[in-house]
Design an enzyme around this catalytic site. Structure first.
Site, PDB file in Angstrom:
ATOM      1  CB  SER A  74      -0.964  -0.051   1.192  1.00  0.00           C
ATOM      2  OG  SER A  74      -2.058   0.799   1.006  1.00  0.00           O
ATOM      3  CG  ASP A 131      -4.885  -2.087   1.120  1.00  0.00           C
ATOM      4  OD1 ASP A 131      -3.695  -1.911   0.801  1.00  0.00           O
ATOM      5  OD2 ASP A 131      -5.333  -1.834   2.242  1.00  0.00           O
TER       6      ASP A 131
END
Length: 291
Positions: free
Chosen positions: A53, A182
């Site tokens: 991320s 994610d």
């Protein structure tokens, strides 16, 4: 490249080499820049970097050859121009406000991660992994298989955009036959992906710890993001009990929210003790190795 462990026959890591893992945590991940500055000031170049991320965004820029100080200056310039930054964010939106009426539950503020990176990354970051100066792994989650994936070849932008695709905020990325979301959903701190790649593994965890007692219940979006952070903290704590890195650093940034990017200066000041900790502890590890 799918999540495949390194082969058992891989050569032994170079003596004194250091691998660096940068975890996810939204704006808290800006503290990773302080860790990169520590590496630079020590004169230590990571043998390989893995990022999840926000850690993937910053890690890829560092792997492209930018110094920690250059990434710091680039980020500072962005947050200082608040109006221009907001304009760029609007350009990165997937839809329009009218879509919320015409498409039911569509989110008009959903961000296209690939456009976001094109607008905000330094220009020197290449389009492909093989254009990077340092080996780099981007950690994402394949929505269809419900599994972590490690991306290390091919197109760089969709890999990192997938790694940062927080559900409800950034749209999933279709890449190499996968739908990426994610990486923090499955591996918020990817130090385990670096075991065996270097003699020492350093990991920076910005998932955050416990918060002070709240005065009121959080609004729905804050509650959703907070729930994801609780999940990530639990995953990280479990992974650390099983196989900790040689050096774990946790900048004191738990009071900052995932979207507090305009508090960059405050976050960097809060990360300063962690920077000094990395310099002291990593120097001790390397000095002991040389002794």
């Amino acid at each position: 490249m799918l999540n495949i462990p390194f082969p058992a026959a891989a050569p032994a890591p170079k003596p004194g080499s250091v691998a660096l893992a940068l975890g996810g945590g939204g704006a808290r991940g800006l503290a990773h820049i302080a860790v990169l500055e520590a590496f630079d000031e020590l004169g230590v170049q990571p043998a390989i970097i893995a990022g999840t991320s926000m850690g993937a965004i910053i890690g890829a820029a560092y792997a492209a050859g930018l110094s920690g100080k250059e990434i710091h200056a680039h980020t500072q310039a962005i947050v200082r121009k608040r109006a221009e930054t907001m304009t760029r964010l609007l350009r990165a939106r997937v839809g329009r406000f009218t879509d919320m009426l015409s498409r039911g539950l569509s989110n008009p503020m959903l961000i296209d991660g690939e456009i976001f990176l094109d607008l905000f990354w330094p220009e020197v970051v290449p389009d492909r992994f093989d254009g990077l100066v340092l080996p780099f792994l981007a950690i994402a989650t394949d929505y269809a298989s419900r599994r972590e994936v490690t991306l290390s070849a091919g197109k760089l932008t969709p890999a990192v955009a997938g790694s940062m695709a927080i559900p409800g905020l950034i749209k999933p990325v279709e890449h190499d036959g996968m739908i990426l979301i994610d990486g923090g959903i499955t591996n918020p701190l990817p130090h385990d992906r670096l075991i065996g790649t270097a003699e020492f593994v350093v990991a920076c965890d910005v998932t955050g710890g416990a918060r002070d007692t709240l005065q009121r219940s959080p609004p729905p979006i804050a509650a959703l993001i907070g729930a994801v952070q609780i999940m990530q903290t639990t995953i990280v704590d479990t992974k650390l009990r099983v196989q900790p890195p040689d050096l774990l650093v946790r900048p004191d940034v738990s009071t900052y929210r995932v979207l507090d990017f305009f508090k960059f200066g405050h976050i960097m000041r809060a990360a300063e003790p962690a920077k000094e900790e990395v310099k002291r502890s990593l120097a001790r590890l390397l000095d002991a190795r040389r002794a």
